[in-house]
Structures are given as C-alpha cells and as structure tokens.
Design a protein around this motif. Structure first.
Motif, PDB file in Angstrom:
ATOM      1  N   GLU A  17      22.607  -8.824 -31.840  1.00 30.37           N
ATOM      2  CA  GLU A  17      22.900  -8.248 -30.592  1.00 30.37           C
ATOM      3  C   GLU A  17      22.792  -6.698 -30.821  1.00 30.37           C
ATOM      4  O   GLU A  17      22.338  -5.742 -30.398  1.00 30.37           O
ATOM      5  N   GLU A  18      23.823  -6.447 -31.806  1.00 28.56           N
ATOM      6  CA  GLU A  18      23.920  -5.207 -32.274  1.00 28.56           C
ATOM      7  C   GLU A  18      22.578  -4.429 -32.668  1.00 28.56           C
ATOM      8  O   GLU A  18      22.130  -3.087 -32.584  1.00 28.56           O
ATOM      9  N   GLY A  19      21.961  -5.362 -33.253  1.00 27.73           N
ATOM     10  CA  GLY A  19      20.508  -4.828 -33.838  1.00 27.73           C
ATOM     11  C   GLY A  19      19.661  -4.390 -32.701  1.00 27.73           C
ATOM     12  O   GLY A  19      18.731  -3.464 -32.745  1.00 27.73           O
ATOM     13  N   LEU A  20      19.913  -5.253 -31.698  1.00 31.40           N
ATOM     14  CA  LEU A  20      19.202  -4.884 -30.352  1.00 31.40           C
ATOM     15  C   LEU A  20      19.710  -3.608 -29.612  1.00 31.40           C
ATOM     16  O   LEU A  20      18.937  -3.328 -28.684  1.00 31.40           O
ATOM     17  N   GLY A  21      20.729  -3.058 -30.203  1.00 33.10           N
ATOM     18  CA  GLY A  21      21.457  -1.886 -29.379  1.00 33.10           C
ATOM     19  C   GLY A  21      22.472  -2.397 -28.280  1.00 33.10           C
ATOM     20  O   GLY A  21      22.946  -1.399 -27.759  1.00 33.10           O
ATOM     21  N   ALA A  22      22.942  -3.557 -28.280  1.00 35.27           N
ATOM     22  CA  ALA A  22      24.003  -3.865 -27.456  1.00 35.27           C
ATOM     23  C   ALA A  22      25.253  -3.856 -27.923  1.00 35.27           C
ATOM     24  O   ALA A  22      25.241  -3.685 -29.271  1.00 35.27           O
ATOM     25  N   VAL A  23      26.320  -3.643 -27.231  1.00 39.90           N
ATOM     26  CA  VAL A  23      27.626  -3.290 -27.729  1.00 39.90           C
ATOM     27  C   VAL A  23      28.475  -4.760 -27.161  1.00 39.90           C
ATOM     28  O   VAL A  23      28.312  -5.148 -26.172  1.00 39.90           O
ATOM     29  N   VAL A  24      28.529  -5.483 -28.356  1.00 42.20           N
ATOM     30  CA  VAL A  24      29.364  -6.878 -28.011  1.00 42.20           C
ATOM     31  C   VAL A  24      30.623  -6.515 -27.851  1.00 42.20           C
ATOM     32  O   VAL A  24      31.421  -5.789 -28.655  1.00 42.20           O
ATOM     33  N   VAL A  25      31.382  -6.989 -26.667  1.00 47.40           N
ATOM     34  CA  VAL A  25      32.781  -7.031 -26.448  1.00 47.40           C
ATOM     35  C   VAL A  25      33.486  -8.240 -26.557  1.00 47.40           C
ATOM     36  O   VAL A  25      32.841  -9.410 -26.337  1.00 47.40           O
ATOM     37  N   ASN A  26      34.646  -8.337 -27.235  1.00 45.48           N
ATOM     38  CA  ASN A  26      35.371  -9.710 -27.066  1.00 45.48           C
ATOM     39  C   ASN A  26      36.829  -9.217 -26.759  1.00 45.48           C
ATOM     40  O   ASN A  26      37.751  -9.610 -27.306  1.00 45.48           O
ATOM     41  N   ASP A  27      37.043  -8.604 -25.503  1.00 47.41           N
ATOM     42  CA  ASP A  27      38.402  -8.470 -24.993  1.00 47.41           C
ATOM     43  C   ASP A  27      38.323  -9.092 -23.703  1.00 47.41           C
ATOM     44  O   ASP A  27      37.696 -10.057 -23.211  1.00 47.41           O
ATOM     45  N   LYS A  28      39.201  -8.585 -22.702  1.00 49.60           N
ATOM     46  CA  LYS A  28      39.773  -9.377 -21.585  1.00 49.60           C
ATOM     47  C   LYS A  28      38.261  -9.355 -20.518  1.00 49.60           C
ATOM     48  O   LYS A  28      38.332 -10.112 -19.820  1.00 49.60           O
ATOM     49  N   ARG A  29      37.310  -8.526 -21.027  1.00 48.50           N
ATOM     50  CA  ARG A  29      36.327  -8.576 -20.148  1.00 48.50           C
ATOM     51  C   ARG A  29      35.186  -9.661 -20.254  1.00 48.50           C
ATOM     52  O   ARG A  29      34.559 -10.034 -19.327  1.00 48.50           O
ATOM     53  N   VAL A  30      35.568 -10.591 -20.931  1.00 51.02           N
ATOM     54  CA  VAL A  30      34.770 -11.803 -21.148  1.00 51.02           C
ATOM     55  C   VAL A  30      35.558 -12.889 -20.122  1.00 51.02           C
ATOM     56  O   VAL A  30      34.574 -13.928 -20.128  1.00 51.02           O
ATOM     57  N   GLU A  31      36.368 -12.522 -19.481  1.00 49.76           N
ATOM     58  CA  GLU A  31      37.023 -13.490 -18.387  1.00 49.76           C
ATOM     59  C   GLU A  31      36.176 -13.015 -17.064  1.00 49.76           C
ATOM     60  O   GLU A  31      36.162 -11.957 -16.911  1.00 49.76           O
ATOM     61  N   PRO A  32      35.671 -14.069 -16.316  1.00 51.55           N
ATOM     62  CA  PRO A  32      35.089 -13.512 -15.114  1.00 51.55           C
ATOM     63  C   PRO A  32      35.857 -12.492 -14.142  1.00 51.55           C
ATOM     64  O   PRO A  32      35.127 -11.683 -13.687  1.00 51.55           O
ATOM     65  N   ALA A  33      36.969 -12.828 -14.087  1.00 51.47           N
ATOM     66  CA  ALA A  33      37.655 -12.000 -13.179  1.00 51.47           C
ATOM     67  C   ALA A  33      37.631 -10.616 -13.742  1.00 51.47           C
ATOM     68  O   ALA A  33      37.533  -9.435 -12.922  1.00 51.47           O
ATOM     69  N   GLU A  34      37.941 -10.411 -14.655  1.00 50.52           N
ATOM     70  CA  GLU A  34      38.086  -9.169 -15.648  1.00 50.52           C
ATOM     71  C   GLU A  34      36.800  -8.371 -15.573  1.00 50.52           C
ATOM     72  O   GLU A  34      36.629  -7.114 -15.668  1.00 50.52           O
ATOM     73  N   HIS A  35      35.754  -9.232 -15.762  1.00 50.50           N
ATOM     74  CA  HIS A  35      34.432  -8.624 -15.917  1.00 50.50           C
ATOM     75  C   HIS A  35      34.067  -8.008 -14.460  1.00 50.50           C
ATOM     76  O   HIS A  35      33.293  -6.891 -14.686  1.00 50.50           O
ATOM     77  N   LYS A  36      34.337  -8.617 -13.529  1.00 54.20           N
ATOM     78  CA  LYS A  36      34.076  -8.193 -12.137  1.00 54.20           C
ATOM     79  C   LYS A  36      34.799  -7.096 -11.824  1.00 54.20           C
ATOM     80  O   LYS A  36      34.199  -6.035 -11.296  1.00 54.20           O
ATOM     81  N   LYS A  37      36.036  -6.984 -12.429  1.00 46.09           N
ATOM     82  CA  LYS A  37      36.744  -5.701 -12.128  1.00 46.09           C
ATOM     83  C   LYS A  37      36.251  -4.640 -12.972  1.00 46.09           C
ATOM     84  O   LYS A  37      35.901  -3.566 -12.353  1.00 46.09           O
ATOM     85  N   PHE A  38      35.544  -4.890 -14.133  1.00 42.26           N
ATOM     86  CA  PHE A  38      34.971  -3.825 -14.959  1.00 42.26           C
ATOM     87  C   PHE A  38      33.662  -3.088 -14.343  1.00 42.26           C
ATOM     88  O   PHE A  38      33.585  -2.301 -14.278  1.00 42.26           O
ATOM     89  N   VAL A  39      32.957  -4.185 -13.770  1.00 36.53           N
ATOM     90  CA  VAL A  39      31.731  -3.905 -13.141  1.00 36.53           C
ATOM     91  C   VAL A  39      31.931  -3.078 -12.006  1.00 36.53           C
ATOM     92  O   VAL A  39      31.298  -1.869 -11.625  1.00 36.53           O
ATOM     93  N   GLN A  40      32.888  -3.371 -11.048  1.00 39.16           N
ATOM     94  CA  GLN A  40      33.202  -2.715  -9.911  1.00 39.16           C
ATOM     95  C   GLN A  40      33.936  -0.997 -10.177  1.00 39.16           C
ATOM     96  O   GLN A  40      33.367  -0.194  -9.677  1.00 39.16           O
ATOM     97  N   SER A  41      34.389  -0.929 -11.467  1.00 36.60           N
ATOM     98  CA  SER A  41      35.168   0.228 -11.817  1.00 36.60           C
ATOM     99  C   SER A  41      33.832   1.245 -12.152  1.00 36.60           C
ATOM    100  O   SER A  41      33.852   2.306 -12.066  1.00 36.60           O
ATOM    101  N   GLU A  42      32.887   0.586 -13.051  1.00 34.79           N
ATOM    102  CA  GLU A  42      31.765   1.450 -13.661  1.00 34.79           C
ATOM    103  C   GLU A  42      31.082   1.689 -12.141  1.00 34.79           C
ATOM    104  O   GLU A  42      30.500   2.838 -12.264  1.00 34.79           O
ATOM    105  N   VAL A  43      30.754   0.874 -11.247  1.00 40.15           N
ATOM    106  CA  VAL A  43      29.939   1.162 -10.014  1.00 40.15           C
ATOM    107  C   VAL A  43      30.760   2.380  -9.437  1.00 40.15           C
ATOM    108  O   VAL A  43      30.062   3.424  -9.109  1.00 40.15           O
TER     109      VAL A  43
END
Length: 75
Positions: free
Chosen positions: A34-60
């Motif tokens: 994934e990093e070879g493709l330029g992706a940043v792999v995360v392994n923090d609380k954002r891997v949980e659905p509710a936390e991912h949704k919060k992250f996306v909403q904050s970025e928007v």
C-alpha cells in the motif's frame, strides 16, 4: 458506520469485514504494498467504523469551506 458497504448490510457481516480489515492493516506485506502505491496505512482508532465516520466528517468540515472558496467541483 464507517465501512463502505451497501446500506442494510447486516451488522455481523460488517463486523467480519472490519475484523478482516484490522488484520490486514497489521500485515507487513500489505503495508509495504500500500505504501508503494502512495497510501498511508493507519492502524489507530480510525479502523473502527464509528471513529472512521467521525474522521471523515471532520475532514469534510475542515476542507469543505476551502474547496468551496476555491471554486473546485467534481464533474
């Protein structure tokens, strides 16, 4: 939920997908690929659905006004 699955997907199916995702995000070969493709792999609380949704909403909320002010739109 934070997983990208069709609306109405049963919760046990979503959990199974999320568990598989969390496992993949710990695999060194997957991370390297994934990093070879330029992706940043995360392994923090954002891997949980509710936390991912919060992250996306904050970025928007963070970048939405900037994008609108710049007049940038998706065709």
């Amino acid at each position: 939920h934070g997983l990208y699955a069709p609306k109405g997907t049963p919760a046990p199916v979503l959990k199974k997908i999320n568990d598989a995702l969390k496992l993949a995000l710990k695999d060194p070969d997957f991370i390297k690929k994934e990093e070879g493709l330029g992706a940043v792999v995360v392994n923090d609380k954002r891997v949980e659905p509710a936390e991912h949704k919060k992250f996306v909403q904050s970025e928007v909320a963070r970048f939405g006004p900037v994008i609108k002010a710049a007049g940038i739109y998706v065709d």
